[in-house]
Design an enzyme around this catalytic site. Sequence first.
Site, mmCIF file in Angstrom:
data_model
loop_
_atom_site.group_PDB
_atom_site.id
_atom_site.type_symbol
_atom_site.label_atom_id
_atom_site.label_comp_id
_atom_site.label_asym_id
_atom_site.label_seq_id
_atom_site.Cartn_x
_atom_site.Cartn_y
_atom_site.Cartn_z
ATOM 1 N N HIS A 1 1.276 -1.148 -0.178
ATOM 2 C CA HIS A 1 0.125 -0.140 0.526
ATOM 3 C C HIS A 1 1.041 1.382 0.195
ATOM 4 O O HIS A 1 1.172 2.500 -1.130
ATOM 5 C CB HIS A 1 -0.530 -0.270 1.485
ATOM 6 C CG HIS A 1 -2.463 -1.190 1.524
ATOM 7 N ND1 HIS A 1 -2.010 -1.967 2.352
ATOM 8 C CD2 HIS A 1 -2.951 -1.298 0.557
ATOM 9 C CE1 HIS A 1 -2.922 -2.953 2.394
ATOM 10 N NE2 HIS A 1 -3.907 -3.231 0.979
ATOM 11 N N GLY B 1 -2.310 -2.075 -7.371
ATOM 12 C CA GLY B 1 -1.627 -2.485 -7.487
ATOM 13 C C GLY B 1 -1.903 -3.722 -8.469
ATOM 14 O O GLY B 1 -3.128 -4.203 -8.337
ATOM 15 N N VAL C 1 4.892 -5.619 -4.838
ATOM 16 C CA VAL C 1 5.816 -5.092 -3.665
ATOM 17 C C VAL C 1 5.839 -6.662 -2.799
ATOM 18 O O VAL C 1 4.296 -7.557 -2.040
ATOM 19 C CB VAL C 1 5.622 -3.976 -2.546
ATOM 20 C CG1 VAL C 1 6.493 -4.287 -1.281
ATOM 21 C CG2 VAL C 1 5.509 -3.114 -3.067
HETATM 22 P P1 AMP Z 1 -6.896 -4.227 -0.686
HETATM 23 O O1 AMP Z 1 -6.266 -2.917 0.632
HETATM 24 O O2 AMP Z 1 -6.404 -5.208 -0.967
HETATM 25 O O3 AMP Z 1 -7.658 -2.821 -1.194
HETATM 26 O O4 AMP Z 1 -5.707 -2.909 -1.197
HETATM 27 C C1 AMP Z 1 -5.689 -1.499 -1.682
HETATM 28 C C2 AMP Z 1 -4.506 -1.451 -3.004
HETATM 29 O O5 AMP Z 1 -3.299 -1.612 -2.518
HETATM 30 C C3 AMP Z 1 -4.945 -2.006 -4.350
HETATM 31 O O6 AMP Z 1 -4.884 -1.281 -5.693
HETATM 32 C C4 AMP Z 1 -3.837 -3.144 -4.648
HETATM 33 O O7 AMP Z 1 -3.542 -4.035 -5.905
HETATM 34 C C5 AMP Z 1 -2.761 -2.449 -3.587
HETATM 35 N N1 AMP Z 1 -1.877 -3.804 -3.180
HETATM 36 C C6 AMP Z 1 -1.884 -4.473 -1.848
HETATM 37 N N2 AMP Z 1 -0.652 -5.197 -1.326
HETATM 38 C C7 AMP Z 1 -0.313 -5.170 -2.880
HETATM 39 C C8 AMP Z 1 1.347 -5.687 -2.610
HETATM 40 N N3 AMP Z 1 1.601 -6.453 -2.524
HETATM 41 N N4 AMP Z 1 1.997 -4.646 -4.087
HETATM 42 C C9 AMP Z 1 1.182 -3.217 -5.110
HETATM 43 N N5 AMP Z 1 0.565 -3.218 -4.227
HETATM 44 C C10 AMP Z 1 -0.371 -3.934 -3.558
#
Ligand code: AMP
Length: 282
Positions: free
Chosen positions: A37, A147, A176
């Site tokens: 994030h 992401g 990441v």
């Molecule tokens: P979430 O809180 O899981 O809904 O994720 C919020 C944002 O963070 C989304 O756009 C995800 O794709 C991104 N995200 C979550 N994990 C990762 C990661 N390991 N690397 C890059 N972006 C991420």
Amino acid sequence: MQVIKTISKIKAQIQKLKIKDKTIGFIPTMGALHQGHISLIKQSVCKNDITVCSIFVNPIQFNDKNDYQKYPNTLKKDLELLKIHGCDIVFTPEKAEMYPEIPNEKYDFGYLESCMEGKFRPNHFNGVAIVVNRLFEIIQPDYAYFGKKDYQQLAIIKALVKQKKHQIEIVPCEIVREPDGLAMSSRNMRLSEIERSEALLISKTLFDIKKSFNDKNINQWKQLIEEKFANSSILKLEYIEFADSETLEVINNAETNKNIAVFIAAYAGNIRLIDNIVLPLQ
Ligand code: AMP
């Protein structure tokens, strides 16, 4: 850094910034923040005058009630992290603020919502589209950061922006990973020690395919990987799919001039994990 809980307050704040011609970068999240994030936050901070992050665990995108109820909440730590990394505004609405009534919008994303995650998580992407569309209408960002970890979601969001004619540029951000390769995820903190170590098979499999793709055809790869997962008492493979990295259409024959992306969804115990990798053009 401002923390705002109501739509009326954040809209008023955004209005003030728009009048001053400030560019706004937006990162929607469900909290339990990690460096994945934060990499999105950093890109927004670099590019925009103002960075807005939302933290909202969106009930309508969970097809598994247990997954929703157990979703980690680390708000205090999240706010500290966001502040350190230069986020300007955090939007933390309650459920009743986002959904005063049960939302009934129905989106049609065609094939994109019926393959892979769409197939195994009914209504998931409709719930994602509803919340992201509401957030886009409230925040009205110039840029929104997503992401590639949620690769199919990214494709859905691009389609949503087109359908709704939002004037927002979607910025895809690299996955990441932990030093050992596991893709960072808020759900990782729920893994037991043994589940955490077995879960490494997911990223290891993707790296192996990327390294040695030409050694086997796609069917052979799938068979080998299904066998590897079957040997683990902790992991349960939900799917492995090879698809066009643009359209997500399934690819069964490697002799293609399209970029191939490989997608895996698997359970480690009760925790569902996803990961993917894009292969170099063959
Ligand atoms: P979430 O809180 O899981 O809904 O994720 C919020 C944002 O963070 C989304 O756009 C995800 O794709 C991104 N995200 C979550 N994990 C990762 C990661 N390991 N690397 C890059 N972006 C991420």
